[in-house]
Enzyme design. Structure first.
Site, short mmCIF file in Angstrom:
data_model
loop_
_atom_site.label_atom_id
_atom_site.label_comp_id
_atom_site.label_asym_id
_atom_site.label_seq_id
_atom_site.Cartn_x
_atom_site.Cartn_y
_atom_site.Cartn_z
N GLU A 206 0.86 -1.19 0.00
CA GLU A 206 0.00 0.00 0.00
C GLU A 206 0.89 1.24 0.00
OE1 GLU A 206 -3.37 0.92 -0.30
OE2 GLU A 206 -2.30 2.84 -0.31
N GLY B 181 -7.02 0.91 3.36
CA GLY B 181 -8.47 0.98 3.18
C GLY B 181 -8.84 1.74 1.92
N GLY B 182 -7.88 2.45 1.32
CA GLY B 182 -8.09 3.08 0.02
C GLY B 182 -9.11 4.20 0.02
N THR B 183 -9.74 4.37 -1.13
CA THR B 183 -10.61 5.52 -1.37
C THR B 183 -11.83 5.52 -0.45
OG1 THR B 183 -9.97 5.40 -3.69
CG2 THR B 183 -11.90 6.73 -3.17
N CYS B 184 -12.57 4.43 -0.44
CA CYS B 184 -13.85 4.41 0.28
C CYS B 184 -13.66 4.80 1.73
CB CYS B 184 -14.47 3.02 0.19
SG CYS B 184 -16.01 2.88 1.09
N HIS C 9 -46.63 -2.13 8.38
CA HIS C 9 -47.17 -0.77 8.34
C HIS C 9 -46.72 -0.01 9.59
CE1 HIS C 9 -49.98 2.53 7.84
NE2 HIS C 9 -50.27 2.40 9.13
C1 LIG Z 1 -16.11 11.18 -2.91
C2 LIG Z 1 -16.42 9.74 -3.19
C3 LIG Z 1 -17.54 9.16 -2.66
C4 LIG Z 1 -17.84 7.83 -2.92
N1 LIG Z 1 -18.97 7.31 -2.38
C5 LIG Z 1 -19.27 6.01 -2.62
C6 LIG Z 1 -20.43 5.42 -2.06
O1 LIG Z 1 -21.19 6.06 -1.35
N2 LIG Z 1 -20.68 4.11 -2.32
C7 LIG Z 1 -19.84 3.36 -3.09
O2 LIG Z 1 -20.11 2.18 -3.30
N3 LIG Z 1 -18.72 3.90 -3.64
C8 LIG Z 1 -18.43 5.19 -3.42
N4 LIG Z 1 -17.29 5.73 -3.97
C9 LIG Z 1 -16.42 4.86 -4.80
C10 LIG Z 1 -15.57 3.94 -3.91
O3 LIG Z 1 -14.84 4.71 -3.00
C11 LIG Z 1 -14.65 3.06 -4.74
O4 LIG Z 1 -15.39 2.48 -5.77
C12 LIG Z 1 -14.07 1.99 -3.82
O5 LIG Z 1 -13.19 2.58 -2.90
C13 LIG Z 1 -13.40 0.83 -4.54
O6 LIG Z 1 -12.12 1.12 -4.78
P1 LIG Z 1 -11.02 0.01 -5.11
O7 LIG Z 1 -11.21 -1.20 -4.29
O8 LIG Z 1 -10.98 -0.13 -6.55
O9 LIG Z 1 -9.67 0.74 -4.65
P2 LIG Z 1 -9.41 2.03 -3.80
O10 LIG Z 1 -10.34 2.10 -2.63
O11 LIG Z 1 -9.35 3.20 -4.68
O12 LIG Z 1 -7.97 1.73 -3.20
C14 LIG Z 1 -6.84 1.56 -4.00
C15 LIG Z 1 -5.62 1.58 -3.11
O13 LIG Z 1 -4.49 1.25 -3.88
C16 LIG Z 1 -3.41 2.07 -3.51
N5 LIG Z 1 -2.49 2.14 -4.65
C17 LIG Z 1 -2.70 2.70 -5.86
N6 LIG Z 1 -1.65 2.52 -6.66
C18 LIG Z 1 -0.74 1.82 -5.94
C19 LIG Z 1 0.57 1.33 -6.21
N7 LIG Z 1 1.13 1.48 -7.42
N8 LIG Z 1 1.23 0.69 -5.22
C20 LIG Z 1 0.66 0.51 -3.99
N9 LIG Z 1 -0.57 0.95 -3.69
C21 LIG Z 1 -1.26 1.59 -4.65
C22 LIG Z 1 -4.06 3.41 -3.18
O14 LIG Z 1 -3.25 4.19 -2.35
C23 LIG Z 1 -5.34 2.95 -2.51
O15 LIG Z 1 -5.17 2.83 -1.12
C24 LIG Z 1 -16.96 7.05 -3.71
C25 LIG Z 1 -15.80 7.63 -4.24
C26 LIG Z 1 -15.53 8.95 -3.98
C27 LIG Z 1 -14.27 9.56 -4.55
#
Ligand SMILES: Cc1cc2nc3c(=O)[nH]c(=O)nc-3n(C[C@H](O)[C@H](O)[C@H](O)COP(=O)(O)OP(=O)(O)OC[C@H]3O[C@@H](n4cnc5c(N)ncnc54)[C@H](O)[C@@H]3O)c2cc1C
Length: 507
Positions: free
Chosen positions: A82, A87-90, A489
Site C-alpha cells: 500500500e 483501506g483506500g478511497t472508500c 405498516h
Molecule cells: C467522494 C467519493 C464518494 C464515494 N462514495 C461512494 C459510495 O457512497 N458508495 C460506493 O459504493 N462507492 C463510493 N465511492 C467509490 C468507492 O470509494 C470506490 O469504488 C471503492 O473505494 C473501490 O475502490 P477500489 O477497491 O478499486 O480501490 P481504492 O479504494 O481506490 O484503493 C486503491 C488503493 O491502492 C493504492 N495504490 C494505488 N496505486 C498503488 C501502487 N502502485 N502501489 C501501492 N498501492 C497503490 C491506493 O493508495 C489505494 O489505497 C466514492 C468515491 C468517492 C471519490
C-alpha cells in the site's frame, strides 16, 4: 489551496497502531480480532533482497485486504503493498467521509426544519465546520486504523508501505525491495480526474479528496460536474450554509439515469436553493478577486458565475499510469482500465485486477464483489462471474436514490414487452408522516416472465428499500412474490406491492 491528484504522489501510509473496534465494508471488526501482529518490513530493511511470495496484493482498496485475509487463510505466503492510506478511497476519501458529512448536513437541515414538526429552536442554526470535520476524521480514522491493524495482524502476511511497480509479469518493485509472486492481485483503484479546461492552470481548485480537508465554509462553492460526487457535495455544502452552483455540460443531471429521475433530483436540489446550470458548454475559468470565475455558455442565466471556491467533480481515472503494466504485458483499454475477463483475470496468467481499476464497476460493493468472485473461483470451486451481478447503486443526496437493474431507457432500448409501475412519494403515508414527500418509486417488469427488470426509488429510505427489489431479482422470482407479501405498516416498503398491483404497459 491548489489541489493535486494526491494518489499520483505516493506518500508513506499513516501510522496505524491503535487497536480498536472498526468498520470495514460495513462490517465491524472487533478490537483484538486481527490475530497476532507481525512486524511490517520497511523497504529499507528489505533492500536488494528478492523475496518470493505465493501471492502479492497491490493496493488495499475494497478487495485487497479481504483477498489478503483469504489468501493467508489458504496457507499462502502473501505480500500486501500500500502506497498511501490503508483501506483506500472508500475508507479514507470516498464513501465513509462523505456519508459522515452528509449526516452532519442532514442534522443541520432537520434543525432548520424544526418548526415544520412543531419543534422550536431558539436562535439561528449554526454549523461548526471544525467540529463537523473532526467528527468525520474520527470516523475515518477508526476504519483506516482497523484495516491496517487487520492486515498487519494477519499471519503469513507481510505488509509493504510504498509504491508498487511491475518489472516483469510476476516481479514487482516497492522502492528498493524486489518481490516475486506466483499470483498477483491488483487493487489500485482510481483518482479524481481534472480535465484540461481552459484557464484551469490559473485558478485554485478542489477535488473530491482535497475538499475533505476543509474546516471552514466556502462562501460560494462552484461545482463542475452534475453527477454523483458533485451532487452529494452540492447538497451537503448548501446545508452547511454555503451558496452553491452546479455547472454541468450535459442537458441534465446524472445523465445515465432516466429523465424523470434527473428532473426530480434537479428539483430537490433547487428546492434547497442550489443553482443548477445545465448545457454549460465551452467552460472557461479565470482568477477573480473573490476567488474564481467560470464562463458558462448556457441556454439561460448569467454568462459568468463568480464563486469563492471551485470543486472539480467530473470523474475518475484508474491508477494504471504508474504501475509498469507494459513491463508485465498486462493490457489496458483506451481509457487505461485493466482488461479483465468475466472472472477478473487479466491478459497475463495468474494476475487478477479487482475494483475500480478494471472498469467493471466503480463502487465499494463492486470491488468487494470482485474479491468474492476471484476467491470463489480460486478456492471454492464456485464459478462465480461478473456477469452474474445485477447493477445496484445509490446517490446519497437527501432523499436518496436507490437504483437496481435496468433503467426505463435501457428497457425501452431492448424492445421487449414490458410493464411499468410508478408511485409518487407524496402518496406514501410514511413519507407524509415524516414530511419528506419528495421523489417517486418506479419499477419495470418483463411482461412475459413477470421478472423485475429494474427499479428506481428516489425518496425517503430509497437506498435501503430498493434492496427488497434487488433480493427478489437475485432470487429470480416473479414480481408477484413481493406483490403477495404482507409488509409492515407504516413503512415506505409497504407501498411497493401496491405499486406492483397497478402496472401499465410500457408504451
Ligand atoms: C467522494 C467519493 C464518494 C464515494 N462514495 C461512494 C459510495 O457512497 N458508495 C460506493 O459504493 N462507492 C463510493 N465511492 C467509490 C468507492 O470509494 C470506490 O469504488 C471503492 O473505494 C473501490 O475502490 P477500489 O477497491 O478499486 O480501490 P481504492 O479504494 O481506490 O484503493 C486503491 C488503493 O491502492 C493504492 N495504490 C494505488 N496505486 C498503488 C501502487 N502502485 N502501489 C501501492 N498501492 C497503490 C491506493 O493508495 C489505494 O489505497 C466514492 C468515491 C468517492 C471519490
Amino acid at each position: 489551496m491548489r489541489s493535486t491528484n494526491e494518489q499520483e504522489h505516493p506518500a508513506s501510509a499513516r501510522e496505524a497502531s491503535r487497536s480498536t473496534d472498526t468498520a470495514y465494508h460495513g462490517v465491524t471488526i472487533p478490537a483484538g480480532a486481527h490475530g497476532p501482529r507481525v512486524q511490517a518490513v520497511t523497504a529499507e530493511e528489505s533492500k536488494d533482497m528478492a523475496q518470493k511470495f505465493d501471492a502479492i496484493v497491490i493496493g488495499t482498496g475494497q478487495s485487497g485486504p479481504s483477498l489478503a485475509a483469504r489468501l493467508t487463510k489458504q496457507g499462502l505466503k502473501t505480500a500486501v503493498i500500500e502506497r498511501k492510506l490503508f483501506g483506500g478511497t472508500c475508507v479514507n476519501v470516498g464513501c465513509i467521509p462523505t456519508k459522515a458529512l452528509v449526516a452532519s448536513a442532514r442534522a443541520a437541515h432537520m434543525a432548520r426544519r424544526g418548526a415544520d414538526f412543531g419543534v422550536a429552536i431558539g436562535g439561528a442554526i449554526e454549523v461548526d465546520m471544525k467540529r463537523v470535520k473532526a467528527r468525520k476524521d474520527a470516523i475515518v480514522r477508526q476504519s483506516n486504523q482497523g484495516v491496517s491493524n487487520w492486515l498487519e495482524g494477519l499471519e503469513n502476511c507481510t505488509v509493504f508501505r510504498g509504491h508498487a511497480r511491475f518489472e516483469a509479469a510476476h516481479t514487482v518493485r516497492v522502492d528498493d525491495a524486489l518481490l516475486e509472486g506466483d499470483r498477483i492481485f491488483i487493487n489500485v483503484g482510481a483518482r479524481p480526474f481534472v480535465p484540461d479546461m481552459a484557464g484551469i492552470q490559473d485558478v485554485d481548485y478542489l477535488t473530491s479528496t482535497s475538499i475533505l480537508e476543509l474546516d471552514f465554509l466556502p462562501e460560494h462553492l462552484i461545482i463542475v460536474g452534475g453527477s454523483y460526487i458533485g451532487l452529494e457535495f452540492a447538497q451537503m455544502y448548501r446545508r452547511f450554509g454555503s451558496r452553491v452552483t452546479v455547472v454541468e455540460m450535459g442537458d441534465r443531471l446524472i445523465a445515465r439515469d432516466d429523465e424523470d429521475v434527473s428532473a426530480t433530483v434537479k428539483e430537490i436540489m433547487e428546492n434547497e436553493g442550489i443553482a443548477i446550470r445545465l448545457n454549460a458548454e465551452c467552460m472557461t475559468l479565470r482568477h477573480h478577486d473573490q476567488g474564481v470565475a467560470i464562463q458558462v455558455a448556457c441556454d439561460s442565466g448569467a454568462p459568468e458565475v463568480v464563486g469563492s471556491h471551485l470543486l472539480m467533480a467530473v470523474g475518475r481515472r484508474p491508477n494504471t499510469h504508474d504501475l509498469g503494466l507494459d513491463e508485465a504485458g498486462i493490457e489496458t483499454d483506451a481509457r487505461g482500465f485493466i482488461v479483465v475477463d468475466d472472472q477478473l483475470r487479466t491478459t497475463v496468467p495468474d494476475i487478477w485486477a479487482t475494483g475500480d481499476v478494471n472498469g467493471r464497476g466503480a463502487f465499494t460493493h463492486t470491488s468487494y464483489n470482485d474479491y468474492e468472485i476471484v476467491t470463489a473461483n480460486l478456492f471454492d470451486d464456485d464459478p462465480r462471474r461478473v456477469s452474474d451481478r445485477i447493477t445496484a447503486y445509490a446517490l446519497y443526496i437527501d432523499p436518496p436514490l436507490g437504483r437496481v437493474g435496468m433503467t426505463e431507457n435501457q428497457v425501452r432500448a431492448t424492445g421487449r414487452r414490458a410493464l411499468i409501475g410508478k408511485m409518487m412519494m407524496s402518496r406514501v403515508g410514511r413519507a407524509r408522516e415524516r414530511s419528506e414527500t419528495q421523489g417517486f418509486m418506479k419499477v419495470l417488469i418483463d411482461a412475459e416472465s413477470e421478472k423485475i427488470l429494474g427499479a428506481a426509488i428516489l425518496g425517503i429510505g430509497g437506498d435501503e428499500i430498493v434492496h427488497s427489489i434487488l433480493d427478489i431479482m437475485y432470487a429470480g422470482a416473479p414480481y408477484t412474490t413481493i406483490q403477495r407479501a404482507m409488509p409492515i405498516h407504516p413503512t415506505v416498503s409497504e407501498l411497493v406491492p401496491t405499486m406492483l398491483g397497478d402496472l401499465k404497459p410500457l408504451e
